[in-house]
Design a protein around this motif. Sequence first.
Motif, PDB file in Angstrom:
ATOM      1  N   PRO A  80       0.821  -1.213   0.000  1.00 30.31           N
ATOM      2  CA  PRO A  80       0.000   0.000   0.000  1.00 30.31           C
ATOM      3  C   PRO A  80       0.853   1.260   0.000  1.00 30.31           C
ATOM      4  CG  PRO A  80       0.046  -0.973   2.177  1.00 30.31           C
ATOM      5  CD  PRO A  80       0.748  -1.943   1.269  1.00 30.31           C
ATOM      6  N   LEU A  81       0.209   2.350  -0.320  1.00 26.74           N
ATOM      7  CA  LEU A  81       0.851   3.661  -0.327  1.00 26.74           C
ATOM      8  C   LEU A  81       0.503   4.355   0.984  1.00 26.74           C
ATOM      9  CD1 LEU A  81       2.455   5.790  -1.954  1.00 26.74           C
ATOM     10  CD2 LEU A  81       0.270   6.572  -2.889  1.00 26.74           C
ATOM     11  N   ARG A  82       1.481   4.506   1.874  1.00 27.88           N
ATOM     12  CA  ARG A  82       1.219   5.100   3.192  1.00 27.88           C
ATOM     13  C   ARG A  82       1.187   6.619   3.093  1.00 27.88           C
ATOM     14  NH1 ARG A  82       2.954   2.113   8.343  1.00 27.88           N
ATOM     15  NH2 ARG A  82       1.142   1.053   7.514  1.00 27.88           N
ATOM     16  N   ARG A 113       7.993  12.904   0.073  1.00 28.38           N
ATOM     17  CA  ARG A 113       7.859  14.295   0.528  1.00 28.38           C
ATOM     18  C   ARG A 113       7.061  15.105  -0.484  1.00 28.38           C
ATOM     19  NH1 ARG A 113      10.002  14.886   5.759  1.00 28.38           N
ATOM     20  NH2 ARG A 113      10.194  17.103   5.286  1.00 28.38           N
ATOM     21  N   ARG A 114       5.929  14.547  -0.909  1.00 28.08           N
ATOM     22  CA  ARG A 114       5.104  15.209  -1.904  1.00 28.08           C
ATOM     23  C   ARG A 114       3.646  15.198  -1.475  1.00 28.08           C
ATOM     24  NH1 ARG A 114       5.883  12.709  -7.721  1.00 28.08           N
ATOM     25  NH2 ARG A 114       4.109  14.122  -8.022  1.00 28.08           N
ATOM     26  N   TRP A 115       2.909  16.260  -1.865  1.00 29.60           N
ATOM     27  CA  TRP A 115       1.476  16.322  -1.643  1.00 29.60           C
ATOM     28  C   TRP A 115       0.759  15.758  -2.856  1.00 29.60           C
ATOM     29  CZ3 TRP A 115      -0.602  17.450   2.951  1.00 29.60           C
ATOM     30  CH2 TRP A 115       0.198  18.125   3.871  1.00 29.60           C
ATOM     31  N   ILE A 116      -0.280  14.968  -2.619  1.00 24.21           N
ATOM     32  CA  ILE A 116      -1.087  14.423  -3.690  1.00 24.21           C
ATOM     33  C   ILE A 116      -2.555  14.643  -3.345  1.00 24.21           C
ATOM     34  CG2 ILE A 116       0.641  12.675  -4.258  1.00 24.21           C
ATOM     35  CD1 ILE A 116      -1.118  10.617  -2.871  1.00 24.21           C
ATOM     36  N   ARG A 117      -3.429  14.340  -4.303  1.00 22.60           N
ATOM     37  CA  ARG A 117      -4.870  14.472  -4.089  1.00 22.60           C
ATOM     38  C   ARG A 117      -5.555  13.135  -4.326  1.00 22.60           C
ATOM     39  NH1 ARG A 117      -6.718  19.473  -7.660  1.00 22.60           N
ATOM     40  NH2 ARG A 117      -5.510  18.290  -9.201  1.00 22.60           N
ATOM     41  N   LEU A 118      -6.401  12.752  -3.387  1.00 19.65           N
ATOM     42  CA  LEU A 118      -7.175  11.520  -3.507  1.00 19.65           C
ATOM     43  C   LEU A 118      -8.567  11.865  -4.012  1.00 19.65           C
ATOM     44  CD1 LEU A 118      -6.209   9.798  -0.141  1.00 19.65           C
ATOM     45  CD2 LEU A 118      -5.317   9.280  -2.412  1.00 19.65           C
ATOM     46  N   PRO A 135      -6.812  -0.132   6.471  1.00 23.51           N
ATOM     47  CA  PRO A 135      -6.110  -0.415   5.217  1.00 23.51           C
ATOM     48  C   PRO A 135      -7.027  -0.354   3.999  1.00 23.51           C
ATOM     49  CG  PRO A 135      -5.314  -1.875   6.915  1.00 23.51           C
ATOM     50  CD  PRO A 135      -6.452  -1.110   7.527  1.00 23.51           C
ATOM     51  N   SER A 136      -6.710   0.569   3.077  1.00 25.36           N
ATOM     52  CA  SER A 136      -7.399   0.779   1.791  1.00 25.36           C
ATOM     53  C   SER A 136      -8.714   1.536   1.908  1.00 25.36           C
ATOM     54  CB  SER A 136      -7.652  -0.539   1.051  1.00 25.36           C
ATOM     55  OG  SER A 136      -6.426  -1.189   0.758  1.00 25.36           O
ATOM     56  N   LEU A 137      -9.259   1.725   3.103  1.00 30.39           N
ATOM     57  CA  LEU A 137     -10.594   2.288   3.240  1.00 30.39           C
ATOM     58  C   LEU A 137     -10.588   3.583   4.037  1.00 30.39           C
ATOM     59  CD1 LEU A 137     -12.626  -0.954   4.047  1.00 30.39           C
ATOM     60  CD2 LEU A 137     -12.346   0.161   1.821  1.00 30.39           C
ATOM     61  N   LEU A 138     -11.337   4.566   3.542  1.00 30.19           N
ATOM     62  CA  LEU A 138     -11.597   5.803   4.268  1.00 30.19           C
ATOM     63  C   LEU A 138     -12.974   5.729   4.903  1.00 30.19           C
ATOM     64  CD1 LEU A 138     -10.420   8.567   1.742  1.00 30.19           C
ATOM     65  CD2 LEU A 138      -9.295   7.955   3.891  1.00 30.19           C
ATOM     66  N   PHE A 401      -4.937  11.949   9.724  1.00 27.80           N
ATOM     67  CA  PHE A 401      -4.798  10.562  10.152  1.00 27.80           C
ATOM     68  C   PHE A 401      -4.013   9.814   9.085  1.00 27.80           C
ATOM     69  CE2 PHE A 401      -8.834  11.268   8.037  1.00 27.80           C
ATOM     70  CZ  PHE A 401      -8.826  10.324   7.019  1.00 27.80           C
ATOM     71  N   VAL A 402      -3.414   8.694   9.481  1.00 24.77           N
ATOM     72  CA  VAL A 402      -2.628   7.879   8.568  1.00 24.77           C
ATOM     73  C   VAL A 402      -3.563   7.009   7.740  1.00 24.77           C
ATOM     74  CG1 VAL A 402      -0.911   6.048   8.413  1.00 24.77           C
ATOM     75  CG2 VAL A 402      -0.617   7.891  10.072  1.00 24.77           C
ATOM     76  N   PHE A 403      -3.291   6.943   6.440  1.00 33.46           N
ATOM     77  CA  PHE A 403      -4.117   6.155   5.528  1.00 33.46           C
ATOM     78  C   PHE A 403      -3.225   5.343   4.602  1.00 33.46           C
ATOM     79  CE2 PHE A 403      -6.548   6.247   1.327  1.00 33.46           C
ATOM     80  CZ  PHE A 403      -7.233   5.069   1.612  1.00 33.46           C
ATOM     81  N   ASP A 404      -3.397   4.009   4.617  1.00 33.34           N
ATOM     82  CA  ASP A 404      -2.691   3.108   3.722  1.00 33.34           C
ATOM     83  C   ASP A 404      -3.554   2.884   2.484  1.00 33.34           C
ATOM     84  OD1 ASP A 404      -0.530   2.857   5.395  1.00 33.34           O
ATOM     85  OD2 ASP A 404      -1.267   1.072   6.385  1.00 33.34           O
ATOM     86  N   ALA A 405      -3.320   3.697   1.433  1.00 35.64           N
ATOM     87  CA  ALA A 405      -4.112   3.588   0.210  1.00 35.64           C
ATOM     88  C   ALA A 405      -3.723   2.333  -0.549  1.00 35.64           C
ATOM     89  CB  ALA A 405      -3.895   4.825  -0.661  1.00 35.64           C
ATOM     90  N   GLY A 406      -4.714   1.595  -1.017  1.00 30.90           N
ATOM     91  CA  GLY A 406      -4.429   0.367  -1.740  1.00 30.90           C
ATOM     92  C   GLY A 406      -5.690  -0.335  -2.162  1.00 30.90           C
ATOM     93  N   PHE A 407      -5.554  -1.595  -2.546  1.00 31.55           N
ATOM     94  CA  PHE A 407      -6.686  -2.396  -3.030  1.00 31.55           C
ATOM     95  C   PHE A 407      -6.870  -3.652  -2.182  1.00 31.55           C
ATOM     96  CE2 PHE A 407      -5.408   0.125  -6.642  1.00 31.55           C
ATOM     97  CZ  PHE A 407      -6.602   0.460  -7.267  1.00 31.55           C
ATOM     98  N   SER A 408      -6.335  -3.656  -0.970  1.00 30.94           N
ATOM     99  CA  SER A 408      -6.437  -4.857  -0.138  1.00 30.94           C
ATOM    100  C   SER A 408      -7.823  -5.071   0.413  1.00 30.94           C
ATOM    101  CB  SER A 408      -5.419  -4.784   1.007  1.00 30.94           C
ATOM    102  OG  SER A 408      -5.694  -3.660   1.839  1.00 30.94           O
ATOM    103  N   ALA A 409      -8.685  -4.030   0.420  1.00 35.26           N
ATOM    104  CA  ALA A 409     -10.046  -4.158   0.940  1.00 35.26           C
ATOM    105  C   ALA A 409     -10.981  -3.303   0.108  1.00 35.26           C
ATOM    106  CB  ALA A 409     -10.107  -3.731   2.411  1.00 35.26           C
TER     107      ALA A 409
END
Length: 411
Positions: A80-82, A113-118, A135-138, A401-409
């Motif tokens: 995942p992308l932390r 060290r970069r800002w991104i947009r979800l 993990p993977s879910l907001l 908050f910390v978010f692990d972006a991914g497809f695990s869930a």
Amino acid sequence: MPPRQATHDTASDASATAATTSELEPGHSPPGAPIQLLPQDALHNVLGRLSLREALACRPVCRLFRDALSSFPFLSSLPPLRLLALRHPRSSANGGGRDSHGSCLQAFDPSLRRWIRLPLFFLPFPSSSPVTASPSLLYLWVDATAASTGDAKIPRTLAVYNPLSGSHRLLPPLGSAWSRHGTVLAGPGGAVLVLTQLAALAYSPGSDRWLKFSLNLPSKPRSPVLMAGAIFALCDVGTPWRSLWRLFSCRLLDLGEWAPLKRPEWGDVLNILKRPRLLAGAGGGRILMIGGLRSSLDADAPCSTVLILRLDLQTMEWDEAGRMPSEMYQCFGGGGLGHVAAAGGANNKVKVFGGDGRVWFSGRRVRGKLAMWEEDDKGGCGVWSWVDGVPGCNEGVYRGFVFDAGFSAMP
């Protein structure tokens, strides 16, 4: 020798041209790129060496990549992308961290060290406020008219959303009091908890309702964290004139059975900080406690810096994990986090957030940047640095908050 070499090269060029012409004649097809000739499992072996960010960036390159990188079993196997997901300081009025177009959530990638947009534009709600993640879910509070229900208002409730797949699901409705005063925790396997001062609500995937539990705590649990199958929280057991903090815990399966955690050797470690806050440490077995370091145990004692203490859940011993450098501390006003929080609307208000061994600090006097501390796995005092380029920095202090972006869930 030179003429002979030239003749050889010319012959080679002619041979290559003839071969190419033959391949392009009717009945012949041009050769594909070597990667197109790989078997599917070999192709996935090659693409599996990419990071999730690189894999998503490669999908538009060609049809082969698009098909190979759209398989959910394959995508779920990538790490995942932390990220640090930001909550907008005016979440109820401005879409909970969305950009000016209301379609994206601002997030920070510490590794680059970069800002991104979800993306949030897949959600059929004009207003949403992200509060936590698994993990993977907001998890977002939503209170809007759903596109599928016409003009019918749906009650205030939590939505579960995967921003990479664009899929979401609504949890059973909740009243507005829970969204205003409750703290949301994302548990294992899709479980969700909402805690207030007197009660807790628990939801399990597949259920059509929330289960309610009495907390039986002396005060509202402050900054609860979920670790190692248990919930840990701070409670103020003091008086209106003087705070006295105690650490409480309960097993996830027994939400009504809270007990204080205390050791004689701890002494006053829980009260040397003003307005302490708990966060999860790295590795899942340590808790961080962050606050302003008191110069004495007096109720109105000034603070000298910000201190980060660490509790090892196996040995139940505290140690000092980090101390904010004086020059960084002065940028936040030099009053200490306890003084700032007690001041309420003071100009040097500070928020502390993070998890998994990283802590971020945002303040009204520190426009456009965050202070960041990273835990040292070798037992050192951690690394302090500034994070610049915070989007929308004129709106006040952020939370996150910390978010692990991914497809695990999936929702």
